[in-house]
Scaffold this active site. Structure first.
Site, PDB file in Angstrom:
ATOM      1  N   MET A  68      24.735  35.597   3.330  1.00 27.45           N
ATOM      2  CA  MET A  68      25.185  36.946   3.656  1.00 27.45           C
ATOM      3  C   MET A  68      26.418  36.879   4.554  1.00 27.45           C
ATOM      4  O   MET A  68      27.547  36.908   4.074  1.00 27.45           O
ATOM      5  CB  MET A  68      24.057  37.725   4.342  1.00 27.45           C
ATOM      6  CG  MET A  68      24.404  39.180   4.646  1.00 27.45           C
ATOM      7  SD  MET A  68      23.116  40.045   5.608  1.00 27.45           S
ATOM      8  CE  MET A  68      21.795  40.098   4.422  1.00 27.45           C
ATOM      9  N   SER A  69      26.212  36.737   5.852  1.00 30.71           N
ATOM     10  CA  SER A  69      27.329  36.746   6.799  1.00 30.71           C
ATOM     11  C   SER A  69      28.277  35.585   6.566  1.00 30.71           C
ATOM     12  O   SER A  69      29.490  35.699   6.788  1.00 30.71           O
ATOM     13  CB  SER A  69      26.801  36.714   8.231  1.00 30.71           C
ATOM     14  OG  SER A  69      26.014  37.846   8.497  1.00 30.71           O
ATOM     15  N   GLY A  94      21.340  31.377   7.884  1.00 32.23           N
ATOM     16  CA  GLY A  94      22.051  30.332   8.602  1.00 32.23           C
ATOM     17  C   GLY A  94      22.541  29.182   7.747  1.00 32.23           C
ATOM     18  O   GLY A  94      22.897  28.120   8.269  1.00 32.23           O
ATOM     19  N   HIS A 126      14.144  33.306   7.662  1.00 24.06           N
ATOM     20  CA  HIS A 126      15.403  32.588   7.655  1.00 24.06           C
ATOM     21  C   HIS A 126      15.164  31.104   7.925  1.00 24.06           C
ATOM     22  O   HIS A 126      14.388  30.740   8.802  1.00 24.06           O
ATOM     23  CB  HIS A 126      16.385  33.191   8.664  1.00 24.06           C
ATOM     24  CG  HIS A 126      15.840  33.255  10.083  1.00 24.06           C
ATOM     25  ND1 HIS A 126      14.864  34.148  10.476  1.00 24.06           N
ATOM     26  CD2 HIS A 126      16.123  32.507  11.178  1.00 24.06           C
ATOM     27  CE1 HIS A 126      14.578  33.974  11.766  1.00 24.06           C
ATOM     28  NE2 HIS A 126      15.326  32.981  12.224  1.00 24.06           N
ATOM     29  N   HIS A 171       8.608  36.120   4.235  1.00 23.08           N
ATOM     30  CA  HIS A 171       8.874  35.396   5.478  1.00 23.08           C
ATOM     31  C   HIS A 171       7.751  34.422   5.839  1.00 23.08           C
ATOM     32  O   HIS A 171       7.733  33.867   6.932  1.00 23.08           O
ATOM     33  CB  HIS A 171       9.098  36.388   6.619  1.00 23.08           C
ATOM     34  CG  HIS A 171      10.193  37.371   6.328  1.00 23.08           C
ATOM     35  ND1 HIS A 171       9.951  38.606   5.741  1.00 23.08           N
ATOM     36  CD2 HIS A 171      11.533  37.287   6.498  1.00 23.08           C
ATOM     37  CE1 HIS A 171      11.106  39.242   5.583  1.00 23.08           C
ATOM     38  NE2 HIS A 171      12.065  38.473   6.033  1.00 23.08           N
TER      39      HIS A 171
END
Length: 205
Positions: free
Chosen positions: A176-177, A156, A122, A102
């Site tokens: 992912m999502s 995102g 992210h 990160h």
């Protein structure tokens, strides 16, 4: 640019098998990231995926090295707080390992500790990290310049955002999502796959 699909620990084993089989033709790698499932459930999941034709080479086991060893999967992905990839390969030389990071400092440490690649995020604001500020494109550019190992980014990312990532020296993107919470996961994976093919650099290769 590689496309990594990362499971999001929200589906049953049977539903997850269906979704992974649906998106597999469109992606390069599938990360099994199921923190709430038991080792037994994960072993069953992986064995079933292999039995139903999902290529072993596309599967990456997140965190659970024991599951990778029991199912003969050669790729693992480690959280930043895990043991070092260098120590892992001393015991299991056949394993390939990446690390989640990160910050540039974490990424440099991962590289020093033997990571073969890092996943950094992210990049953009995401519902997976509510209230946390996105790290942004500029930091991604600095990160790729600071490392000699490949960088994959997550967080995102949408098909429409791919063009602004394509000029950066990235190994790939992880979603992912954006894939696994979509009503039609394969359609979404196809949208990512199609957009990356529009990269003029990759067309020239």
């Amino acid at each position: 640019m590689e496309l990594h699909a990362v499971t999001n620990d929200s589906l049953s084993v049977s539903e997850l098998i269906k979704q992974i089989k649906a998106v597999e033709p469109e992606v390069d790698f599938i990360h099994i990231r199921e923190r709430s499932k038991t080792a037994s459930e994960l072993v069953h999941l992986v064995k079933q995926l292999l039995a139903e034709g999902v290529p072993k080479e596309k599967l990456i086991i997140n965190d659970r090295v024991d599951v990778a060893l029991l199912t003969n999967i050669h790729r693992v992905h480690l959280p930043g707080h895990s043991f070092s990839p260098k120590e892992l390969r001393q015991k299991f030389p056949h394993l390939h390992a990446g690390v989640s990071v990160h910050s540039i400092e974490e990424a440099k440490a991962a590289e020093k500790n033997g990571a073969e690649y890092v996943i950094f995020g992210h990049v953009y604001a995401t519902a997976c990290k509510p209230g946390r500020k996105a790290r942004g494109i500029k930091l991604v550019e600095e990160l790729t310049s600071a490392l000699s190992i490949p960088v994959v980014v997550i967080g995102g990312i949408t098909p429409d955002r791919l063009p602004e990532l394509m000029h950066i020296d990235l190994k790939g993107i992880a979603v992912m999502s954006g894939i696994f919470t979509h009503p039609q996961p394969r359609k979404m994976a196809q949208a990512f796959s199609q957009k990356r093919k529009e990269n003029p650099y990759e067309q020239a290769l």
